[in-house]
Write a protein that holds these residues in place. Structure first.
Motif, short mmCIF file in Angstrom:
data_model
loop_
_atom_site.label_atom_id
_atom_site.label_comp_id
_atom_site.label_asym_id
_atom_site.label_seq_id
_atom_site.Cartn_x
_atom_site.Cartn_y
_atom_site.Cartn_z
N UNK A 31 0.83 -1.14 -0.03
CA UNK A 31 -0.25 0.01 0.01
C UNK A 31 0.99 1.13 -0.15
N UNK A 32 0.44 2.35 -0.85
CA UNK A 32 1.09 3.27 -1.08
C UNK A 32 0.37 4.68 -0.97
N UNK A 33 0.88 5.75 -0.53
CA UNK A 33 0.29 7.05 -0.72
C UNK A 33 0.46 7.37 -2.21
N UNK A 34 -1.04 7.57 -2.79
CA UNK A 34 -1.02 8.07 -4.26
C UNK A 34 -0.33 9.31 -4.40
N UNK A 35 0.44 9.17 -5.65
CA UNK A 35 1.23 10.51 -6.08
C UNK A 35 2.31 10.55 -5.46
N UNK A 36 2.81 10.04 -4.60
CA UNK A 36 4.01 10.17 -3.69
C UNK A 36 5.02 9.94 -4.49
N UNK A 37 5.06 8.43 -4.94
CA UNK A 37 6.17 7.98 -5.89
C UNK A 37 6.43 9.03 -6.99
N UNK A 38 5.42 9.33 -7.62
CA UNK A 38 5.67 10.34 -8.84
C UNK A 38 6.37 11.46 -8.57
N UNK A 39 6.35 12.07 -7.49
CA UNK A 39 6.82 13.18 -7.41
C UNK A 39 8.12 13.18 -6.33
N UNK A 40 8.14 12.07 -5.80
CA UNK A 40 9.44 11.70 -5.04
C UNK A 40 9.74 10.22 -5.14
N UNK A 41 10.36 10.17 -6.16
CA UNK A 41 10.85 8.63 -6.34
C UNK A 41 11.67 8.00 -5.47
N UNK A 42 12.30 8.65 -4.58
CA UNK A 42 13.09 7.77 -3.56
C UNK A 42 12.21 7.45 -2.59
N UNK A 43 11.00 7.66 -2.51
CA UNK A 43 10.36 6.99 -1.43
C UNK A 43 9.85 5.58 -1.80
N UNK A 44 10.22 5.29 -3.05
CA UNK A 44 9.67 3.79 -3.57
C UNK A 44 10.88 3.09 -4.49
N UNK A 45 11.48 2.41 -3.74
CA UNK A 45 12.49 1.68 -4.28
C UNK A 45 11.92 0.19 -4.92
N UNK A 46 11.47 0.41 -6.08
CA UNK A 46 10.62 -0.61 -6.59
C UNK A 46 11.38 -2.08 -6.56
N UNK A 47 12.62 -2.14 -6.92
CA UNK A 47 13.48 -3.47 -7.05
C UNK A 47 13.66 -4.08 -5.32
N UNK A 48 13.67 -3.09 -4.43
CA UNK A 48 13.59 -3.65 -3.21
C UNK A 48 12.34 -4.08 -2.79
N UNK A 49 11.20 -3.42 -3.17
CA UNK A 49 9.93 -3.64 -2.75
C UNK A 49 9.52 -5.19 -3.31
N UNK A 50 9.94 -5.36 -4.46
CA UNK A 50 9.32 -6.39 -5.43
C UNK A 50 10.17 -7.61 -4.76
#
Length: 333
Positions: A31-50
């Protein structure tokens, strides 16, 4: 579903209902805060999350879980392509959701439910966010604020989408306020068969009168927050399920956690410290043995984890007389 054996839409394509196996019916992958990743990419390290999600899903597969129903709506940061990636990598089937969470955004406040229902129907019939990955469940919610006008509009839109597609409705409630009854009332007004509705978070309550009222309405009850012991201790949750099973209601109960492998609200380490038993293996590893010790039969456990989910998805047919997609579009222009 049309002709042949019933199937459910998963994020990797349709799957026969008979192949779902053990199902956790109310969970999240992320679960994520909508829009946060788009404006602040560092908040979602996709490879680590996957990687974290694949590891967690593989762990639940190893203890016997075959399928999870992910209740992450667009306003909780739904990412169906990530869900498909981790499903393929882990071997766990995932059913994605359409719908709206507890505080409908302004878009939903003024529009007629019949208009906004078309968005949900599109997720179910065509695919989510421009993909061909289709949702398989409709999610809606009431929380502490109660049945506000925007919440009511969403509930009615979900009912319209349900009747048009047959996908079952699964809800979030604030059980202390008994607002699952409000959901049942609105759905009934919209012509919904309450036997095709799961009232969520009923496991947060020890109010047996309330739970029996929901059962009398015909709905399934989501006993779906095991491990959330800051709301209600697991021992009390087990007692309630055991009591309802002894009363003959196992055929209307579903066991789950409402857990996430990753979210952007609480760091993983902090979550493990605050809720050490709130993880996706807890029901199989701990809750089922506790229920068995309380006299719940193996057949009743099988119903709650296998038979009831299978029945819910097997009945996912549109209601007789509902207009086709083309007819709806023309009528709503």
């Amino acid at each position: 579903m049309s002709g042949g054996a019933p199937v459910v839409q998963t994020v990797t394509g349709p799957r026969p209902v008979d192949e779902l196996g053990v199902v956790l019916m109310h969970e999240h992958v992320i679960t994520r805060s909508p829009g946060l990743r788009e404006d602040y990419p560092s908040t979602f390290r996709r490879a680590e999350v996957v990687a974290l999600c694949v590891e967690g899903l593989a762990a639940i597969r190893d203890v016997g879980v075959d399928t999870i129903v992910d209740h992450t709506t667009y306003d909780l940061g739904r990412d169906v392509e990530l869900l498909a990636e981790v499903s393929r990598a882990s071997g766990v089937a995932i059913v994605a959701a359409t719908g709206v969470w507890i505080e409908p955004q302004r878009f939903w406040h003024q529009r007629a439910p019949v208009e906004t229902a078309e968005l949900l129907i599109g997720d179910l019939e065509n695919g989510v966010a421009g993909t061909d990955i289709r949702a398989g469940v409709i999610k809606c919610a009431i929380d502490r604020a109660g049945l506000t006008p925007p919440v009511e509009r969403v509930l009615r839109a979900c009912a319209i989408a349900h009747r048009a597609t047959g996908a079952h409705i699964s809800t979030h409630t604030h059980a202390a306020d008994r607002n699952g009854l409000d959901q049942q009332r609105i759905f009934a007004e919209e012509g919904v068969d309450l036997g095709r509705v799961v009232i969520g978070h009923c496991g947060d309550s020890t109010d047996l009168e309330y739970l029996r009222s929901l059962l009398a309405g015909g709905s399934y009850l989501g006993m779906d927050r095991f491990g959330v012991e800051d709301v209600l201790a697991d021992e009390d949750r087990v007692d309630v399920v055991a009591t309802l099973c002894a009363e003959g209601s196992a055929g209307r109960l579903l066991l789950s956690h409402d857990a996430s492998f990753w979210n952007d609200r609480t760091p993983v380490a902090a979550l493990r410290r605050l809720r050490p038993r709130h993880h996706h293996r807890h029901v199989v590893e701990d809750v089922v043995p506790a229920l068995r010790a309380r006299g719940v039969g193996a057949d009743q456990v099988e119903a709650m984890l296998v038979g009831n989910p299978r029945e819910i998805f097997a009945t996912a047919t549109a209601y007789p007389g509902e207009p086709s997609a083309a007819a709806r579009h023309n009528a709503w222009d």
